[in-house]
Design a protein around this motif. Sequence first.
Motif, PDB file in Angstrom:
ATOM      1  N   PHE A  18       0.808  -1.217   0.000  1.00 33.14           N
ATOM      2  CA  PHE A  18       0.000   0.000   0.000  1.00 33.14           C
ATOM      3  C   PHE A  18       0.847   1.276   0.000  1.00 33.14           C
ATOM      4  O   PHE A  18       0.460   2.272  -0.616  1.00 33.14           O
ATOM      5  CB  PHE A  18      -0.995  -0.013   1.167  1.00 33.14           C
ATOM      6  N   MET A  19       2.001   1.252   0.664  1.00 28.79           N
ATOM      7  CA  MET A  19       2.873   2.429   0.636  1.00 28.79           C
ATOM      8  C   MET A  19       3.492   2.620  -0.751  1.00 28.79           C
ATOM      9  O   MET A  19       3.497   3.737  -1.282  1.00 28.79           O
ATOM     10  CB  MET A  19       3.977   2.332   1.697  1.00 28.79           C
ATOM     11  N   VAL A  20       3.993   1.541  -1.335  1.00 26.29           N
ATOM     12  CA  VAL A  20       4.607   1.649  -2.661  1.00 26.29           C
ATOM     13  C   VAL A  20       3.576   2.071  -3.696  1.00 26.29           C
ATOM     14  O   VAL A  20       3.842   2.949  -4.529  1.00 26.29           O
ATOM     15  CB  VAL A  20       5.298   0.323  -3.064  1.00 26.29           C
ATOM     16  N   LEU A  21       2.403   1.471  -3.652  1.00 25.87           N
ATOM     17  CA  LEU A  21       1.359   1.833  -4.612  1.00 25.87           C
ATOM     18  C   LEU A  21       1.050   3.330  -4.545  1.00 25.87           C
ATOM     19  O   LEU A  21       1.052   4.031  -5.570  1.00 25.87           O
ATOM     20  CB  LEU A  21       0.083   1.022  -4.351  1.00 25.87           C
ATOM     21  N   ALA A  22       0.810   3.838  -3.367  1.00 26.65           N
ATOM     22  CA  ALA A  22       0.472   5.259  -3.212  1.00 26.65           C
ATOM     23  C   ALA A  22       1.619   6.166  -3.642  1.00 26.65           C
ATOM     24  O   ALA A  22       1.415   7.170  -4.338  1.00 26.65           O
ATOM     25  CB  ALA A  22       0.088   5.557  -1.763  1.00 26.65           C
ATOM     26  N   MET A  23       2.837   5.822  -3.232  1.00 23.95           N
ATOM     27  CA  MET A  23       3.977   6.678  -3.561  1.00 23.95           C
ATOM     28  C   MET A  23       4.311   6.625  -5.051  1.00 23.95           C
ATOM     29  O   MET A  23       4.721   7.635  -5.628  1.00 23.95           O
ATOM     30  CB  MET A  23       5.190   6.310  -2.708  1.00 23.95           C
ATOM     31  N   GLU A  24       4.101   5.491  -5.685  1.00 25.87           N
ATOM     32  CA  GLU A  24       4.319   5.398  -7.131  1.00 25.87           C
ATOM     33  C   GLU A  24       3.275   6.232  -7.884  1.00 25.87           C
ATOM     34  O   GLU A  24       3.616   6.927  -8.842  1.00 25.87           O
ATOM     35  CB  GLU A  24       4.285   3.942  -7.607  1.00 25.87           C
ATOM     36  N   ILE A  51       8.045  -3.238  -4.695  1.00 25.94           N
ATOM     37  CA  ILE A  51       7.557  -3.881  -3.473  1.00 25.94           C
ATOM     38  C   ILE A  51       8.640  -4.759  -2.837  1.00 25.94           C
ATOM     39  O   ILE A  51       8.871  -4.653  -1.633  1.00 25.94           O
ATOM     40  CB  ILE A  51       6.240  -4.657  -3.714  1.00 25.94           C
ATOM     41  N   PRO A  52       9.318  -5.623  -3.603  1.00 26.60           N
ATOM     42  CA  PRO A  52      10.403  -6.398  -2.974  1.00 26.60           C
ATOM     43  C   PRO A  52      11.513  -5.507  -2.388  1.00 26.60           C
ATOM     44  O   PRO A  52      12.047  -5.809  -1.322  1.00 26.60           O
ATOM     45  CB  PRO A  52      10.937  -7.270  -4.111  1.00 26.60           C
ATOM     46  N   LEU A  53      11.848  -4.417  -3.076  1.00 26.83           N
ATOM     47  CA  LEU A  53      12.849  -3.489  -2.536  1.00 26.83           C
ATOM     48  C   LEU A  53      12.378  -2.882  -1.220  1.00 26.83           C
ATOM     49  O   LEU A  53      13.136  -2.801  -0.250  1.00 26.83           O
ATOM     50  CB  LEU A  53      13.117  -2.359  -3.536  1.00 26.83           C
ATOM     51  N   CYS A  54      11.129  -2.450  -1.193  1.00 30.12           N
ATOM     52  CA  CYS A  54      10.566  -1.854   0.018  1.00 30.12           C
ATOM     53  C   CYS A  54      10.507  -2.889   1.135  1.00 30.12           C
ATOM     54  O   CYS A  54      10.900  -2.601   2.276  1.00 30.12           O
ATOM     55  CB  CYS A  54       9.179  -1.295  -0.271  1.00 30.12           C
ATOM     56  N   TYR A  59      11.972  -4.817   6.211  1.00 34.15           N
ATOM     57  CA  TYR A  59      12.008  -5.998   7.067  1.00 34.15           C
ATOM     58  C   TYR A  59      13.403  -6.304   7.607  1.00 34.15           C
ATOM     59  O   TYR A  59      13.567  -6.628   8.777  1.00 34.15           O
ATOM     60  CB  TYR A  59      11.459  -7.214   6.302  1.00 34.15           C
ATOM     61  N   PHE A  60      14.396  -6.211   6.736  1.00 29.70           N
ATOM     62  CA  PHE A  60      15.738  -6.629   7.135  1.00 29.70           C
ATOM     63  C   PHE A  60      16.589  -5.516   7.747  1.00 29.70           C
ATOM     64  O   PHE A  60      17.606  -5.803   8.349  1.00 29.70           O
ATOM     65  CB  PHE A  60      16.484  -7.246   5.950  1.00 29.70           C
ATOM     66  N   LEU A  61      16.172  -4.265   7.597  1.00 33.09           N
ATOM     67  CA  LEU A  61      17.022  -3.188   8.082  1.00 33.09           C
ATOM     68  C   LEU A  61      16.279  -2.144   8.911  1.00 33.09           C
ATOM     69  O   LEU A  61      16.555  -1.971  10.096  1.00 33.09           O
ATOM     70  CB  LEU A  61      17.717  -2.528   6.875  1.00 33.09           C
ATOM     71  N   MET A  62      15.335  -1.480   8.321  1.00 35.17           N
ATOM     72  CA  MET A  62      14.757  -0.293   8.945  1.00 35.17           C
ATOM     73  C   MET A  62      13.788  -0.572  10.104  1.00 35.17           C
ATOM     74  O   MET A  62      13.703   0.214  11.034  1.00 35.17           O
ATOM     75  CB  MET A  62      14.051   0.583   7.903  1.00 35.17           C
ATOM     76  N   LEU A 102      16.146   7.084  -2.011  1.00 33.65           N
ATOM     77  CA  LEU A 102      17.462   6.765  -2.568  1.00 33.65           C
ATOM     78  C   LEU A 102      17.327   5.704  -3.655  1.00 33.65           C
ATOM     79  O   LEU A 102      17.910   5.831  -4.739  1.00 33.65           O
ATOM     80  CB  LEU A 102      18.424   6.293  -1.472  1.00 33.65           C
ATOM     81  N   TRP A 103      16.555   4.657  -3.365  1.00 28.21           N
ATOM     82  CA  TRP A 103      16.316   3.646  -4.397  1.00 28.21           C
ATOM     83  C   TRP A 103      15.711   4.283  -5.646  1.00 28.21           C
ATOM     84  O   TRP A 103      16.136   3.986  -6.766  1.00 28.21           O
ATOM     85  CB  TRP A 103      15.388   2.543  -3.891  1.00 28.21           C
ATOM     86  N   ALA A 104      14.705   5.128  -5.459  1.00 28.73           N
ATOM     87  CA  ALA A 104      14.047   5.778  -6.601  1.00 28.73           C
ATOM     88  C   ALA A 104      15.028   6.661  -7.370  1.00 28.73           C
ATOM     89  O   ALA A 104      15.007   6.692  -8.610  1.00 28.73           O
ATOM     90  CB  ALA A 104      12.858   6.605  -6.115  1.00 28.73           C
ATOM     91  N   THR A 105      15.881   7.369  -6.646  1.00 28.21           N
ATOM     92  CA  THR A 105      16.883   8.216  -7.303  1.00 28.21           C
ATOM     93  C   THR A 105      17.836   7.367  -8.129  1.00 28.21           C
ATOM     94  O   THR A 105      18.155   7.709  -9.272  1.00 28.21           O
ATOM     95  CB  THR A 105      17.661   9.038  -6.246  1.00 28.21           C
ATOM     96  N   LEU A 106      18.280   6.256  -7.576  1.00 29.79           N
ATOM     97  CA  LEU A 106      19.224   5.394  -8.287  1.00 29.79           C
ATOM     98  C   LEU A 106      18.585   4.705  -9.497  1.00 29.79           C
ATOM     99  O   LEU A 106      19.211   4.553 -10.541  1.00 29.79           O
ATOM    100  CB  LEU A 106      19.790   4.328  -7.335  1.00 29.79           C
TER     101      LEU A 106
END
Length: 159
Positions: A18-24, A51-54, A59-62, A102-106
Amino acid sequence: MPKNRFQEIIFTLLMSFFMVLAMEIYNTALLQGGMSNSCFIHALSELPFMIPLCFATSYFLMDRIASGIAFRMADPKRDHPVLVTLVRAGVTVCFMCPSMSLWATLIFKQAGVQIAAVWLQTVAINFPMALCWQIFFCGPLVRFLFRLIFRRQLQECTL
């Protein structure tokens, strides 16, 4: 809210979706100069890799970093649940928005040597939307869906 690793994964997947969908949709509308039906189609085409990036970033870091900081600011045993939820959501956005920007910028922006400037601008543009979307729409929706999916397990935990 999640009580075990499986529930954490499901919760994070729902939140990521839901976050990725809205932000995209939001970023596509900004690029196109306004909302149109094509914003939805373009956003849906980017979901399979965003979605996998998010999910992985969250899950693994933030999540561990954000929950550690948030629970120093608001104690679930002592403070009102609404305050705890708002602090947790706010701190999570403070970490996830710069990460995903950052991901989006890259991935999407040909920033070249201007990468720091482009990334900071992307964060500044995305942060208000991410925070409002998380607190007022996405967070409540995902918590509702999560409680609906795990209703039986959550009831057993409270008995």
